[in-house]
Design a protein around this motif. Structure first.
Motif: not given
Length: 181
Positions: A109-137
């Motif tokens: 929600y924040l990535a869309w509403e605040v940042f409109r999915f713009q910015g390389g840092w945001l894409h890198a952060k989402i990739a890191m959160v996806a990696a964290l999700t993989w660790v969770h699984m």
């Protein structure tokens, strides 16, 4: 009921799952109420709840592999091993899974509403959160393996995995605060 008056694990697990769903429903009700009563501050509440969810999720990701370390040393079938199974299952289902879901919901929600999915840092952060999700699984799979008394990994193995969420968390926080690109 067992002869020592402890509830059977299946019933305790069902109650824990019910409590987790109730907690999620209450959280969603609070969020909806906030949207209705404080629409101008909704972003701040979403951000606050996102941080709370991340903290809860990280607490579980940091604690669960510690349980695996101790569980690896407990003899299969022992009372200690059975206690670790219950602790691991409840931590995963009651705290970590809901916290991960809330983290993702509010983060997207924040990535869309605040940042409109713009910015390389945001894409890198989402990739890191996806990696964290993989660790969770991956940890979720380990919980199931421990519960089934499958062959165990060494304590050294779990000590190494214990550091992975920390490294990912550091990278995510640096990306969010510094926004390097």
């Amino acid at each position: 009921m067992a002869s020592d008056n402890r509830p059977e694990p299946g019933n305790a697990g069902a109650r824990a799952k019910t409590r987790a769903f109730i907690a999620l429903a209450i959280f969603l009700l609070i969020l909806a109420t906030t949207y209705v009563l404080r629409p101008d501050d909704f972003y701040l509440y979403v951000k606050a709840f996102h941080v709370i969810a991340v903290m809860s999720w990280m607490a579980g990701l940091l604690y669960l592999p510690r349980l695996f370390i101790y569980h690896s040393d407990a003899p299969i079938g022992s009372e200690q091993s059975e206690t670790f199974k219950m602790m691991e299952r409840r931590l995963l289902r009651v705290i970590m899974n809901p916290a991960m879901m809330i983290t993702w919901m509010l983060g997207l929600y924040l990535a869309w509403e605040v940042f409109r999915f713009q910015g390389g840092w945001l894409h890198a952060k989402i990739a890191m959160v996806a990696a964290l999700t993989w660790v969770h699984m991956f940890f979720g799979r380990a919980v199931r393996d421990f519960a089934a008394d499958k062959p165990r990994r060494s304590t050294k193995y779990w000590r190494i995995w214990n550091e992975v969420p920390t490294v990912l968390m550091i990278a995510i926080v640096i990306l969010v605060i510094i926004k390097p690109f």
